[in-house]
Design a protein around this motif. Structure first.
Motif, mmCIF file in Angstrom:
data_model
loop_
_atom_site.group_PDB
_atom_site.id
_atom_site.type_symbol
_atom_site.label_atom_id
_atom_site.label_comp_id
_atom_site.label_asym_id
_atom_site.label_seq_id
_atom_site.Cartn_x
_atom_site.Cartn_y
_atom_site.Cartn_z
ATOM 1 N N ALA A 1 0.830 -1.202 0.000
ATOM 2 C CA ALA A 1 0.000 0.000 0.000
ATOM 3 C C ALA A 1 0.869 1.260 0.000
ATOM 4 O O ALA A 1 0.567 2.233 -0.698
ATOM 5 N N ASP A 2 1.941 1.239 0.774
ATOM 6 C CA ASP A 2 2.869 2.372 0.776
ATOM 7 C C ASP A 2 3.444 2.604 -0.623
ATOM 8 O O ASP A 2 3.554 3.739 -1.092
ATOM 9 N N MET A 3 3.816 1.496 -1.285
ATOM 10 C CA MET A 3 4.397 1.604 -2.619
ATOM 11 C C MET A 3 3.388 2.166 -3.609
ATOM 12 O O MET A 3 3.735 2.986 -4.475
ATOM 13 N N ALA A 4 2.129 1.735 -3.494
ATOM 14 C CA ALA A 4 1.102 2.263 -4.383
ATOM 15 C C ALA A 4 1.006 3.776 -4.251
ATOM 16 O O ALA A 4 0.943 4.500 -5.260
ATOM 17 N N PHE A 5 1.025 4.268 -3.029
ATOM 18 C CA PHE A 5 0.951 5.711 -2.842
ATOM 19 C C PHE A 5 2.252 6.392 -3.222
ATOM 20 O O PHE A 5 2.249 7.538 -3.694
ATOM 21 N N GLY A 6 3.379 5.713 -3.046
ATOM 22 C CA GLY A 6 4.639 6.284 -3.505
ATOM 23 C C GLY A 6 4.637 6.506 -5.008
ATOM 24 O O GLY A 6 5.044 7.570 -5.503
ATOM 25 N N LEU A 7 4.166 5.513 -5.748
ATOM 26 C CA LEU A 7 4.080 5.650 -7.200
ATOM 27 C C LEU A 7 3.053 6.705 -7.592
ATOM 28 O O LEU A 7 3.275 7.499 -8.514
ATOM 29 N N LEU A 8 1.923 6.722 -6.877
ATOM 30 C CA LEU A 8 0.870 7.681 -7.173
ATOM 31 C C LEU A 8 1.382 9.114 -6.991
ATOM 32 O O LEU A 8 1.208 9.977 -7.866
ATOM 33 N N LEU B 1 4.434 2.219 -12.371
ATOM 34 C CA LEU B 1 4.447 0.765 -12.542
ATOM 35 C C LEU B 1 5.509 0.110 -11.664
ATOM 36 O O LEU B 1 6.663 0.535 -11.654
ATOM 37 N N ASP B 2 5.100 -0.939 -10.967
ATOM 38 C CA ASP B 2 6.051 -1.765 -10.229
ATOM 39 C C ASP B 2 6.170 -3.150 -10.846
ATOM 40 O O ASP B 2 7.042 -3.918 -10.463
ATOM 41 N N VAL B 3 5.282 -3.455 -11.803
ATOM 42 C CA VAL B 3 5.231 -4.786 -12.405
ATOM 43 C C VAL B 3 5.044 -4.662 -13.919
ATOM 44 O O VAL B 3 4.522 -3.659 -14.403
ATOM 45 N N TYR B 4 5.443 -5.723 -14.628
ATOM 46 C CA TYR B 4 5.483 -5.670 -16.095
ATOM 47 C C TYR B 4 5.092 -7.037 -16.648
ATOM 48 O O TYR B 4 5.172 -8.052 -15.949
ATOM 49 N N GLU B 5 4.707 -7.055 -17.901
ATOM 50 C CA GLU B 5 4.233 -8.312 -18.506
ATOM 51 C C GLU B 5 5.312 -9.373 -18.602
ATOM 52 O O GLU B 5 5.042 -10.567 -18.453
ATOM 53 N N HIS B 6 6.551 -8.954 -18.877
ATOM 54 C CA HIS B 6 7.624 -9.933 -19.117
ATOM 55 C C HIS B 6 8.838 -9.587 -18.266
ATOM 56 O O HIS B 6 9.923 -9.311 -18.788
ATOM 57 N N VAL C 1 11.649 -4.732 -19.597
ATOM 58 C CA VAL C 1 10.760 -3.570 -19.670
ATOM 59 C C VAL C 1 10.862 -3.006 -21.078
ATOM 60 O O VAL C 1 11.977 -2.781 -21.572
ATOM 61 N N PRO C 2 9.750 -2.778 -21.755
ATOM 62 C CA PRO C 2 9.814 -2.286 -23.130
ATOM 63 C C PRO C 2 10.621 -0.999 -23.253
ATOM 64 O O PRO C 2 10.515 -0.094 -22.419
ATOM 65 N N ALA C 3 11.440 -0.930 -24.292
ATOM 66 C CA ALA C 3 12.249 0.268 -24.524
ATOM 67 C C ALA C 3 11.379 1.510 -24.656
ATOM 68 O O ALA C 3 11.788 2.605 -24.266
ATOM 69 N N GLU C 4 10.157 1.325 -25.169
ATOM 70 C CA GLU C 4 9.254 2.475 -25.328
ATOM 71 C C GLU C 4 8.899 3.090 -23.976
ATOM 72 O O GLU C 4 8.789 4.308 -23.842
ATOM 73 N N LEU C 5 8.732 2.255 -22.952
ATOM 74 C CA LEU C 5 8.453 2.781 -21.613
ATOM 75 C C LEU C 5 9.655 3.527 -21.056
ATOM 76 O O LEU C 5 9.518 4.576 -20.428
ATOM 77 N N VAL D 1 6.551 6.363 -14.278
ATOM 78 C CA VAL D 1 7.539 6.071 -13.234
ATOM 79 C C VAL D 1 7.684 4.563 -13.160
ATOM 80 O O VAL D 1 6.685 3.831 -13.059
ATOM 81 N N LEU D 2 8.914 4.086 -13.206
ATOM 82 C CA LEU D 2 9.185 2.660 -13.281
ATOM 83 C C LEU D 2 9.944 2.192 -12.039
ATOM 84 O O LEU D 2 10.958 2.778 -11.668
ATOM 85 N N ALA D 3 9.460 1.124 -11.419
ATOM 86 C CA ALA D 3 10.138 0.513 -10.277
ATOM 87 C C ALA D 3 10.331 -0.973 -10.561
ATOM 88 O O ALA D 3 9.533 -1.579 -11.282
ATOM 89 N N PRO D 4 11.378 -1.597 -10.010
ATOM 90 C CA PRO D 4 11.709 -2.995 -10.342
ATOM 91 C C PRO D 4 11.025 -4.025 -9.446
ATOM 92 O O PRO D 4 11.680 -4.850 -8.815
ATOM 93 N N HIS D 5 9.698 -4.003 -9.383
ATOM 94 C CA HIS D 5 8.914 -4.961 -8.608
ATOM 95 C C HIS D 5 9.423 -5.034 -7.162
ATOM 96 O O HIS D 5 9.864 -6.088 -6.688
#
Length: 317
Positions: free
Chosen positions: A107-114, A260-265, A269-273, A280-284
């Protein structure tokens, strides 16, 4: 002395957890996928009394079938999409996992990303570090979006979803949620249609379960409903969001941004992102704190100890 139970460990775990497992059990590591793993399971699969795994590694039906004596599975994490619980239940194998102990950190991480994406914090950090703030004739840093008093839509009101909703009260936010069914006793308004929740929300936080039933639940239509002033946060599973549709929506600025903290693969992480400023990108790392990981490790041990003592698992899937 009676022989200690023999467990198959499918993936590397916390060093402290591995040490404590080795104090009580005989542990063998599963080789990496390929001929070596197949040979190992064919030769030694009948030796194991149980499986120690993680949400990222799981245990599929084939692995469970290769261990005819396995009587228990204890998993480090809450995700069950890579763990074939049905196959385990068909064999009468209880499955332990680690819910509750990571609710606060996720929950903390969700608000951190938000907060990060709405207030453009990583973008501001890059702006300062590049010397653009202090440069002669510098342009003003772009405005962010206020979080307090905003409208928060939550996709999935499980344990963590409810914790996120409670966090929102500190920001005086209006909260609504979507799930398959209304949650008994929930104090927040239920929205039965995901598209309507997205249209209403300033922030859409995804914290539903992964797996085939929720694959690409957040698709182009949901992103368009969220709109150019709306923000997406995903702390669930990467497969819940149609990543290609998200990339296009971000590139075309059809949504305000994403955290985002999670990704499809994962870990790819797609180069486009990577090239976009409005994400904002975090490594899970939602549960990656010392306190939470230690508590998760303890729950893995507690589930195993209870089983081998003939007691119910404290946290059974």
């Amino acid at each position: 002395m009676p022989q200690s139970p023999v467990l198959l460990q499918t993936i590397g775990l916390l060093p402290s957890l591995e040490r404590r497992l080795a104090e009580t059990y005989t542990i063998h590591r599963l080789p990496a996928a390929g001929p070596e793993r197949e040979a190992f399971l064919a030769a030694r699969g009948a030796e194991f009394d149980g499986i120690v795994t993680s949400a990222n590694s799981g245990a599929d039906a084939a692995l469970i079938a290769a261990l005819p004596k396995a009587r228990v599975i204890s998993s480090f994490g809450v995700g069950l999409d890579k763990l074939d619980v049905q196959a385990a239940r068909a064999r009468g194998i209880p499955v332990g996992y680690t819910p509750d102990v990571l609710n606060d950190c996720v929950a903390d991480m969700a608000f951190g990303l938000l907060l990060s994406i709405a207030r453009r914090l990583p973008e501001g950090d890059r702006f300062v570090r590049a010397g653009r703030w202090s440069a002669p004739g510098a342009t003003a840093f772009p405005l962010g979006f206020q979080v307090s008093h905003g409208k928060l839509g939550i996709v999935g009101l499980g344990r963590i979803g409810r914790t996120i909703a409670r966090r929102a009260s500190g920001f005086d936010m209006d909260v609504r949620y979507h799930s398959r069914n209304a949650v008994d006793g929930a104090e927040w308004r239920y929205e039965p249609k995901l598209l309507e929740l997205a249209r209403w929300a300033d922030f859409l936080v995804v914290i539903t379960a992964g797996g085939a039933g929720t694959r690409h639940l957040i698709d182009a239509a949901v992103l368009d409903a969220l709109g150019p002033k709306g923000f997406l946060v995903n702390v669930a599973r990467g497969t819940v969001v149609d990543e290609a549709a998200l990339v296009q929506a971000l590139r075309e600025k059809r949504i305000g941004g994403a955290g985002l903290d999670v990704y499809e693969h994962e870990p790819q992480v797609p180069a486009e992102l990577l090239a976009l400023d409005n994400v904002v990108l975090a490594p899970h790392i939602a549960s990656s704190t010392v306190q939470t990981r230690e508590a998760m490790g303890q729950r893995v041990l507690d589930n195993l100890a209870a089983f081998f003592a003939g007691e119910p698992l404290p946290s059974a899937a």
